[in-house]
Write a protein that holds these residues in place. Structure first.
Motif, mmCIF file in Angstrom:
data_model
loop_
_atom_site.group_PDB
_atom_site.id
_atom_site.type_symbol
_atom_site.label_atom_id
_atom_site.label_comp_id
_atom_site.label_asym_id
_atom_site.label_seq_id
_atom_site.Cartn_x
_atom_site.Cartn_y
_atom_site.Cartn_z
ATOM 1 N N LYS A 1 68.087 -24.169 -46.260
ATOM 2 C CA LYS A 1 68.588 -23.278 -45.195
ATOM 3 C C LYS A 1 67.698 -23.456 -43.960
ATOM 4 O O LYS A 1 66.916 -22.587 -43.571
ATOM 5 C CB LYS A 1 68.570 -21.830 -45.674
ATOM 6 N N GLU A 2 67.867 -24.579 -43.326
ATOM 7 C CA GLU A 2 66.991 -24.931 -42.203
ATOM 8 C C GLU A 2 67.259 -24.069 -40.976
ATOM 9 O O GLU A 2 66.333 -23.629 -40.306
ATOM 10 C CB GLU A 2 67.183 -26.417 -41.861
ATOM 11 N N GLU A 3 68.516 -23.806 -40.645
ATOM 12 C CA GLU A 3 68.835 -23.025 -39.452
ATOM 13 C C GLU A 3 68.292 -21.605 -39.572
ATOM 14 O O GLU A 3 67.749 -21.057 -38.614
ATOM 15 C CB GLU A 3 70.352 -23.000 -39.235
ATOM 16 N N SER A 4 68.448 -21.002 -40.734
ATOM 17 C CA SER A 4 67.925 -19.653 -40.939
ATOM 18 C C SER A 4 66.397 -19.660 -40.826
ATOM 19 O O SER A 4 65.797 -18.737 -40.247
ATOM 20 C CB SER A 4 68.344 -19.122 -42.308
ATOM 21 N N ALA A 5 65.769 -20.700 -41.328
ATOM 22 C CA ALA A 5 64.313 -20.789 -41.242
ATOM 23 C C ALA A 5 63.864 -20.946 -39.792
ATOM 24 O O ALA A 5 62.855 -20.365 -39.376
ATOM 25 C CB ALA A 5 63.820 -21.958 -42.086
ATOM 26 N N ARG A 6 64.632 -21.703 -39.004
ATOM 27 C CA ARG A 6 64.266 -21.888 -37.602
ATOM 28 C C ARG A 6 64.311 -20.573 -36.832
ATOM 29 O O ARG A 6 63.501 -20.315 -35.948
ATOM 30 C CB ARG A 6 65.184 -22.915 -36.941
ATOM 31 N N ILE A 7 65.299 -19.725 -37.146
ATOM 32 C CA ILE A 7 65.419 -18.446 -36.429
ATOM 33 C C ILE A 7 64.300 -17.500 -36.854
ATOM 34 O O ILE A 7 63.666 -16.838 -36.026
ATOM 35 C CB ILE A 7 66.802 -17.824 -36.688
ATOM 36 N N ARG A 8 64.044 -17.452 -38.139
ATOM 37 C CA ARG A 8 63.043 -16.498 -38.636
ATOM 38 C C ARG A 8 61.614 -16.918 -38.340
ATOM 39 O O ARG A 8 60.729 -16.062 -38.272
ATOM 40 C CB ARG A 8 63.220 -16.319 -40.145
ATOM 41 N N VAL A 9 61.394 -18.200 -38.157
ATOM 42 C CA VAL A 9 60.033 -18.644 -37.891
ATOM 43 C C VAL A 9 59.566 -18.177 -36.514
ATOM 44 O O VAL A 9 58.361 -18.101 -36.247
ATOM 45 C CB VAL A 9 59.943 -20.174 -38.000
ATOM 46 N N GLU A 10 60.511 -17.821 -35.641
ATOM 47 C CA GLU A 10 60.109 -17.304 -34.328
ATOM 48 C C GLU A 10 59.354 -15.987 -34.478
ATOM 49 O O GLU A 10 58.465 -15.686 -33.672
ATOM 50 C CB GLU A 10 61.339 -17.134 -33.439
ATOM 51 N N ASN A 11 59.706 -15.189 -35.478
ATOM 52 C CA ASN A 11 58.961 -13.953 -35.710
ATOM 53 C C ASN A 11 57.512 -14.246 -36.117
ATOM 54 O O ASN A 11 56.587 -13.524 -35.724
ATOM 55 C CB ASN A 11 59.650 -13.124 -36.796
ATOM 56 N N ILE A 12 57.342 -15.299 -36.902
ATOM 57 C CA ILE A 12 55.986 -15.676 -37.306
ATOM 58 C C ILE A 12 55.181 -16.126 -36.084
ATOM 59 O O ILE A 12 54.002 -15.782 -35.933
ATOM 60 C CB ILE A 12 56.038 -16.783 -38.373
ATOM 61 N N ILE A 13 55.832 -16.892 -35.209
ATOM 62 C CA ILE A 13 55.133 -17.349 -34.002
ATOM 63 C C ILE A 13 54.734 -16.166 -33.139
ATOM 64 O O ILE A 13 53.602 -16.083 -32.637
ATOM 65 C CB ILE A 13 56.029 -18.331 -33.221
#
Length: 322
Positions: free
Chosen positions: A54-66
């Motif tokens: 689930k790469e697209e979902s990971a890309r969106i959620r990783v912004e919260n980590i950043i």
């Protein structure tokens, strides 16, 4: 009568600022620890999404980590500014803001309303507004003179992170949790690691056995044999040697022909056989001559000739009396 409101003494206001600065430091550290623990959980969730494809979902959620990481860095910077103001609290007694404190004061005033979970920092901001006035606060909020730290302003910008930063975060998370992302990256990394290990092993082998080692040994062998052939053998190998060494005395006027008397039994002295042989020859010669003399002197075997009898002696005495 003066109806203007009375201002609190400067020393009292500075003491309040010092107290709130210390409370702010403690609160900032607690929030940082909480955000760090939460970020670990979020990273684990990102790794699971990447493993599931689930790469697209990971890309969106990783912004919260950043965003969480940037907020943690901002809290660290504000903590340092609070400690700086606490250490230089004596300069806060001045009516105008000291140039050495201006960056810290304006950065706290600029960032305090945008930091969540640290109400003590808001109290510090209010006390600083009371200390330096509204005009000073407007300059800090709008950053007219650029005295607000750039690293504070950059971490408070509201904009999506760059795609390169997102990819870097995802790759780091995948590597930390052993996820093959992008697909084939882990295999390539393992292959590179194996190649590097083999290369290091070959380098170690080269160090242990340099190139041309066999030739070097082949050249060394004849050189060693040639050197051994030229070497002088030790004297101990020539034969048994007497432990006693006697230096013959030199001739002098008193002793023209000196002789050396060797210690030990006479039977073991060198030349003993020759002396004995000489003595035997001399004795034999003396015996022969003695026999001849005895025969010539009247056939008697004694050295003085034949012994006279009593009558002859009486005759000799009679002649002597006459």
């Amino acid at each position: 009568r003066n109806d203007s409101p009375t201002m609190p003494p400067a020393s009292t206001l500075v003491n309040k600022i010092k107290v709130q600065l210390k409370l702010s430091v403690s609160r900032l550290r607690m929030v940082q620890q909480k955000d760090t623990a939460l970020a670990k959980q979020q990273r684990r969730a990102m790794a699971q999404l990447l493993e599931q494809g689930k790469e697209e979902s990971a890309r969106i959620r990783v912004e919260n980590i950043i965003r969480s990481d940037m907020n943690t860095e901002l809290l660290e910077i504000l903590e340092l500014y609070c400690e700086l103001l606490t250490a230089r609290a004596g300069l806060l007694e001045q009516k105008e803001c000291d140039p050495g404190l201006e960056e810290a004061v304006k950065s706290i005033i600029f960032a305090a309303p945008k930091v969540e979970g640290v109400k003590e920092l808001g109290t510090v901001r209010a006390l600083l507004v009371e200390k330096y006035g509204k005009e000073f606060v407007l300059e800090a909020v709008e950053n007219r003179d650029g005295k607000v730290a750039a690293r504070v302003a950059d971490r408070l910008k509201v904009e999506p992170p760059r795609r390169e930063l997102v990819d870097a975060y995802l790759e780091t998370i995948a590597e930390a949790y052993g996820v093959d992302w992008p697909v084939g990256t882990a295999a390539a990394a393992r292959k590179r690691a194996e190649e590097e290990a083999e290369a290091e092993g070959e380098e170690d082998d080269d160090d242990d056995e340099p190139s041309g080692g066999q030739k070097v040994r082949a050249l060394e062998a004849p050189l060693e044999a040639e050197e051994l052939s030229k070497a002088t053998p030790p004297r101990d190998l020539v034969g048994p040697k007497s432990p006693v060494t006697v230096v013959p005395p030199s001739p002098s006027t008193d002793n023209v022909r000196p002789r050396v008397n060797l210690p030990g039994p006479p039977d073991l002295k060198p030349g003993k056989k020759m002396v004995d042989a000489g003595k035997a020859k001399a004795a034999a010669a003396a015996g022969v001559n003695g026999d001849k003399k005895a025969d010539g002197g009247g056939g008697s075997g004694g050295p003085g000739g034949k012994i006279p009898d009593v009558d002859e002696l009486a005759k000799r005495f009679a002649q002597l009396k006459r």
